[in-house]
Design an enzyme around this catalytic site. Structure first.
Site, PDB file in Angstrom:
ATOM      1  NE  ARG A 239      -4.458  -0.528   0.294  1.00  0.00           N
ATOM      2  CZ  ARG A 239      -4.783  -1.545  -0.511  1.00  0.00           C
ATOM      3  NH1 ARG A 239      -3.916  -2.013  -1.380  1.00  0.00           N
ATOM      4  NH2 ARG A 239      -5.988  -2.089  -0.458  1.00  0.00           N
ATOM      5  CD  GLU A 268      -2.476   3.684  -5.005  1.00  0.00           C
ATOM      6  OE1 GLU A 268      -1.314   3.316  -4.764  1.00  0.00           O
ATOM      7  OE2 GLU A 268      -3.375   2.914  -5.394  1.00  0.00           O
ATOM      8  CG  HIS A 286      -3.238  -0.290  -6.515  1.00  0.00           C
ATOM      9  ND1 HIS A 286      -3.547   0.454  -5.399  1.00  0.00           N
ATOM     10  CD2 HIS A 286      -3.418  -1.587  -6.139  1.00  0.00           C
ATOM     11  CE1 HIS A 286      -3.893  -0.345  -4.410  1.00  0.00           C
ATOM     12  NE2 HIS A 286      -3.822  -1.599  -4.827  1.00  0.00           N
TER      13      HIS A 286
HETATM   14  C1  DGY Z   1      -6.128  -5.190  -2.585  1.00  0.00           C
HETATM   15  O1  DGY Z   1      -6.798  -6.208  -2.782  1.00  0.00           O
HETATM   16  O2  DGY Z   1      -5.967  -4.708  -1.464  1.00  0.00           O
HETATM   17  C2  DGY Z   1      -5.531  -4.553  -3.793  1.00  0.00           C
HETATM   18  O3  DGY Z   1      -4.484  -3.716  -3.444  1.00  0.00           O
HETATM   19  C3  DGY Z   1      -6.592  -3.802  -4.575  1.00  0.00           C
HETATM   20  O4  DGY Z   1      -7.026  -2.716  -3.829  1.00  0.00           O
END
Ligand code: DGY
Length: 325
Positions: A239, A268, A286
């Site tokens: 993240r 982001e 992402h």
């Molecule tokens: C998740 O599943 O957490 C991915 O990063 C998509 O948001």
């Protein structure tokens, strides 16, 4: 009458159709990213919502929505939920774990290979018409095989990444909130549990796979980057916010580490534009879980959760991946 739900972002049409069997669905197939005010207005009168990580479910929102009973995230991460506030307001939360483990692990490897072996950087150079000859020292990078992989966050995705390293004859060191059991460590390529500092000193490639929560904010900042080898790479498929992006940009610019591969960023999609000025970084938007099959599985899992939580016909219906304590 069927319970009313909002599907807050665009989704696979067949998943929408499935939900329509159980719910009065307000879709958003134009994929508008709602502001907090718009989201509150859309959720008025709804008992449930299917969300992605872009929807902040916080106390300000919950106070306006007494009818809301459940929010299902189509993501394994759920840092967009204020879980405590949801629990206080009687709102059940779910995520969509497991179905994305292997695909995300594949992508962690894709980023690691691209970063270490300078795949995107050299492709940009080729596309710019700069390839006029072969040279012994063009695009030299560190080896991946035989190196030490440091994994911070050894959950199911971290373990899947570690297993893949067996084929590359790598040593794995890991840091996690708690140590794995002996059998799990053996299965994860005999991963060795070390402190974060030790990992940063030893690893040739550092892979971040930990969830975001206040305590993991800036797990990697200036001090941590200073511990890494100058030849090391840093890969983030976790993240934004886990890495201090300003500190990372400074370290990459000064070549205090060799390179980084980033799928996630602070703020982001409005990431720090200074990343674009650097050659030694691979940037992706992402997409770690973005295989066709996995994104469908994530959407279906979020739908399964809503159906189990709100449409089971039982007063004590519960989502399958129930997050509230
Ligand atoms: C998740 O599943 O957490 C991915 O990063 C998509 O948001």
């Amino acid at each position: 009458m069927k319970p009313a739900i909002l599907v807050a972002r665009a989704i696979f049409p067949e998943v929408l159709s499935r939900l329509e069997e159980y719910f009065e669905v307000e879709p958003n197939q134009d994929d508008v990213v709602f502001t907090p005010v718009e989201l509150a207005a859309k959720l008025k009168g709804k008992v449930g919502a299917l969300t992605t990580a872009s929807a902040k479910i916080n106390i300000e929102l919950l106070q306006q929505l007494p009818e809301l009973k459940m929010v299902a995230n189509m993501a394994v991460g759920y840092d967009n939920f204020d879980l405590a506030a949801c629990t206080t307001h009687g709102v059940m939360d779910s995520n969509s774990p497991d179905v994305l483990n292997e695909t995300t692990a594949d992508f962690g490897w894709a980023l690691l290979m691209a970063t270490a072996r300078r795949v995107t950087e050299s492709e940009h150079w080729l596309r710019a018409g700069q390839w006029t000859k072969w040279r012994y020292d063009y695009f030299l990078g560190p080896d991946v095989h035989g190196s030490t992989l440091g994994i911070i966050g050894m959950g199911r995705i971290g373990q899947a990444i570690a297993r893949r390293s067996m084929g590359f004859d790598m040593k794995v060191v890991y840091y996690n909130r708690s140590r794995l059991g002996t059998e799990q460590e053996a299965y994860a390529n005999n991963a060795e549990y070390v402190s974060k500092e030790e990992l940063l000193r030893q690893a040739d490639h550092v892979m971040l796979v930990l969830p975001y929560f206040p305590a993991s904010h800036h797990t990697i900042g200036e001090a941590e980057l200073a511990l890494m080898k100058p030849t090391a790479t840093l890969i983030n498929v976790a993240r934004g916010g886990i890495v201090d992006d300003v500190a990372l940009i400074a370290a990459l610019r000064a070549k205090r580490i060799a390179a980084a591969g980033l799928d996630v960023f602070e703020n982001e999609p409005k990431f720090n534009p200074d990343f674009l000025t650097l050659q030694n970084v691979v940037l992706t938007p992402h997409i770690a879980s973005a295989s066709e099959a996995t994104r469908r599985a994530m959407a279906n899992r979020a739908a399964d959760n809503l159906i189990a939580g709100l449409a089971s016909g039982k007063a004590d219906g519960r989502p399958l991946d129930w997050l509230n304590p």
